[in-house]
Design a protein around this motif. Structure first.
Motif, PDB file in Angstrom:
ATOM      1  N   MET A 173       3.975  14.262  22.195  1.00 32.92           N
ATOM      2  CA  MET A 173       4.680  15.461  21.419  1.00 32.92           C
ATOM      3  C   MET A 173       5.438  14.759  20.256  1.00 32.92           C
ATOM      4  SD  MET A 173       3.459  17.765  23.041  1.00 32.92           S
ATOM      5  CE  MET A 173       4.088  19.094  22.063  1.00 32.92           C
ATOM      6  N   GLY A 174       4.956  14.933  19.053  1.00 31.33           N
ATOM      7  CA  GLY A 174       5.789  14.691  17.957  1.00 31.33           C
ATOM      8  C   GLY A 174       6.542  15.503  17.081  1.00 31.33           C
ATOM      9  N   LEU A 202       3.892  13.263  27.401  1.00 29.64           N
ATOM     10  CA  LEU A 202       4.737  12.255  26.862  1.00 29.64           C
ATOM     11  C   LEU A 202       5.773  12.663  25.538  1.00 29.64           C
ATOM     12  CD1 LEU A 202       2.676   9.179  27.053  1.00 29.64           C
ATOM     13  CD2 LEU A 202       4.074  10.059  28.826  1.00 29.64           C
ATOM     14  N   ALA A 203       7.084  12.616  25.746  1.00 31.50           N
ATOM     15  CA  ALA A 203       7.825  13.028  24.990  1.00 31.50           C
ATOM     16  C   ALA A 203       8.580  11.519  24.544  1.00 31.50           C
ATOM     17  CB  ALA A 203       8.921  14.137  24.997  1.00 31.50           C
ATOM     18  N   VAL A 224       0.516  15.299  18.736  1.00 35.14           N
ATOM     19  CA  VAL A 224       0.732  16.642  18.140  1.00 35.14           C
ATOM     20  C   VAL A 224       1.946  16.425  17.226  1.00 35.14           C
ATOM     21  CG1 VAL A 224       1.341  18.970  18.797  1.00 35.14           C
ATOM     22  CG2 VAL A 224      -0.152  17.644  20.262  1.00 35.14           C
ATOM     23  N   ALA A 225       1.695  16.843  16.027  1.00 36.67           N
ATOM     24  CA  ALA A 225       2.722  16.527  14.913  1.00 36.67           C
ATOM     25  C   ALA A 225       2.300  17.342  13.763  1.00 36.67           C
ATOM     26  CB  ALA A 225       2.773  15.097  14.446  1.00 36.67           C
ATOM     27  N   CYS A 226       2.955  17.544  12.760  1.00 38.98           N
ATOM     28  CA  CYS A 226       2.800  18.312  11.522  1.00 38.98           C
ATOM     29  C   CYS A 226       1.690  17.710  10.849  1.00 38.98           C
ATOM     30  CB  CYS A 226       4.196  18.387  10.810  1.00 38.98           C
ATOM     31  SG  CYS A 226       4.453  16.863  10.001  1.00 38.98           S
ATOM     32  N   ALA A 227       1.152  18.687   9.927  1.00 41.26           N
ATOM     33  CA  ALA A 227       0.001  18.023   9.212  1.00 41.26           C
ATOM     34  C   ALA A 227       0.129  16.740   8.616  1.00 41.26           C
ATOM     35  CB  ALA A 227      -0.345  19.312   8.081  1.00 41.26           C
ATOM     36  N   GLN A 228       1.240  16.553   7.995  1.00 41.51           N
ATOM     37  CA  GLN A 228       1.561  15.336   7.076  1.00 41.51           C
ATOM     38  C   GLN A 228       1.567  14.310   8.061  1.00 41.51           C
ATOM     39  OE1 GLN A 228       4.006  15.871   3.609  1.00 41.51           O
ATOM     40  NE2 GLN A 228       5.075  14.003   3.996  1.00 41.51           N
ATOM     41  N   ASN A 229       2.062  14.232   9.254  1.00 44.26           N
ATOM     42  CA  ASN A 229       2.415  12.955   9.937  1.00 44.26           C
ATOM     43  C   ASN A 229       1.560  12.927  11.135  1.00 44.26           C
ATOM     44  OD1 ASN A 229       4.940  12.268   8.734  1.00 44.26           O
ATOM     45  ND2 ASN A 229       5.751  14.041   9.453  1.00 44.26           N
ATOM     46  N   SER A 230       0.346  13.501  11.081  1.00 41.98           N
ATOM     47  CA  SER A 230      -0.388  13.464  12.399  1.00 41.98           C
ATOM     48  C   SER A 230      -1.541  12.343  12.199  1.00 41.98           C
ATOM     49  CB  SER A 230      -1.300  14.769  12.672  1.00 41.98           C
ATOM     50  OG  SER A 230      -2.038  14.959  11.510  1.00 41.98           O
TER      51      SER A 230
END
Length: 371
Positions: A173-174, A202-203, A224-230
């Motif tokens: 979980m990003g 996992l967090a 699972v992160a935003c579009a820029q950091n995935s």
């Protein structure tokens, strides 16, 4: 919430957010000259994208180029709630623009104003059929991008094959603020369950090799992160890290590779533009098994409604709930970390005292020793 500097412009689900990008200096005349050198054909269709710090100067740049390039398209920044989609509208990382014929987007070239970074890489993978060029305001130079998109895509598709072979998947979980993160978490859990893979959530904050090396039982991670950091470069990690879209390519037989790369996990959810329904279990049983391109072993295709049967059962708690036991699950459940604890009332209170002064090689109170 005030957000300063670069941002993915993903819509926050809990707090109202105000983005402050800053105003980086841009020599619009020099940028326009670099554009003319890169695109001597005046009728060329070119979409202009920019780093958020240079968005304030796009109007001035348009004044330089619009009279000479009638087919030029300038994107705009959309930091608030996106409005209703228009025909032919393209959106990514908060930028949006409209093309007359969306099916012919590959005929457009992309011109990016800004330095190399995650935003440019994400744009190039998302619109991987379009040729890219860029202008770096810090150096004042324009160039055709030499980043081999096909090579990067081959690397990502290799990770998809690794995800097909994986049996234990860790969901990282990003983000806990982007709208829809709980929905995609549930979606990934269901996808992995029906694919016969075990998943653990996992967090860990910002992933790094040292953190993820604590979970050697996990075969692959999905971020699972935003579009820029995935798009995380996991070449230095003990296990690969894939995006939710890549995991879908690996575990959803109904999803096929079309050449369009998705970095926003919300596009995969039901009702979104790129959602693909999981096939029924009966249809999955008829699917022919395939061979792993990495191990060369036969890989059975299974997409059932329940995990693989197991006889290893144990009583979980006093309610007589039955839980399935696996070596990986038992090992992960036994993991625990403890940080600083206050222990109020247990630690004696002492007054602050003056510590040493100077540098470690010779503190002031130590003096000088004669040889």
């Amino acid at each position: 919430l005030l957000h300063y500097g670069p941002a993915c412009l993903s819509r926050a689900g809990r707090l109202p957010a105000l983005h402050l990008f800053g105003r980086l200096p841009l020599d619009a005349a020099r940028c326009a000259q670099a554009f003319r050198e890169l695109y001597p054909e005046r009728q060329r269709r070119v979409v202009v994208l920019s780093d958020l710090g240079y968005a304030h100067a796009m109007g001035e740049l348009e004044q330089h180029l619009r009279p000479e390039y009638p087919n030029i398209i300038f994107s705009s920044v959309e930091s608030g709630e996106p409005g209703p989609a228009q025909p032919g509208e393209m959106r990514h990382l908060g930028r949006h623009f409209v093309v007359e014929e969306p099916d012919r987007l590959q005929d457009c070239a992309m011109f990016y104003v800004g330095a190399e970074g995650l935003a440019l890489s994400s744009f190039m993978l998302t619109w991987n059929r379009c040729p890219f060029s860029s202008f770096d305001p810090a150096t004042g130079r324009g160039r055709h991008e030499t980043f081999n998109v096909n090579r990067a895509l081959m690397r990502r598709l290799y990770l998809v094959e690794r995800a097909r072979d994986a049996k234990v998947v860790g969901i990282l979980m990003g983000t806990l603020g982007v709208t829809g993160y709980l929905d995609v978490l549930q979606h990934l859990r269901e996808l992995l369950r029906r694919a016969g893979k075990r998943s653990y959530t996992l967090a860990v904050g910002k992933p790094n090799p040292a953190k993820l090396a604590n979970f050697p039982e996990v075969d692959i991670f999905v971020l699972v992160a935003c579009a820029q950091n995935s798009l995380l470069d996991s070449s230095d990690f003990y296990r690969p890290v894939v995006t939710p879209y890549e995991l879908e390519l690996a575990c959803n037989p109904a999803r096929e590779w079309t050449g369009n790369y998705l970095t926003d996990f919300r596009d995969l959810l039901p009702g979104a533009c790129a959602h693909v329904q999981l096939p029924a279990a009966a249809d999955a049983e008829d699917a022919a098994p395939d061979i792993s391109l990495i191990t060369g072993e036969l890989r059975a295709a299974r997409l059932g409604n329940s995990p693989a049967p197991s006889t290893a059962l144990a009583c979980r708690d006093q309610t007589r709930a039955v839980a399935e036991i696996s070596p990986a699950a038992s090992f992960l459940e036994s993991r625990s970390w403890r940080g600083l604890e206050q222990e109020l009332g247990k630690t004696p209170i002492t007054k602050a005292v003056q510590g040493r002064r100077g540098i470690a090689i010779a503190y002031e109170h130590e003096g000088c020793e004669e040889a």
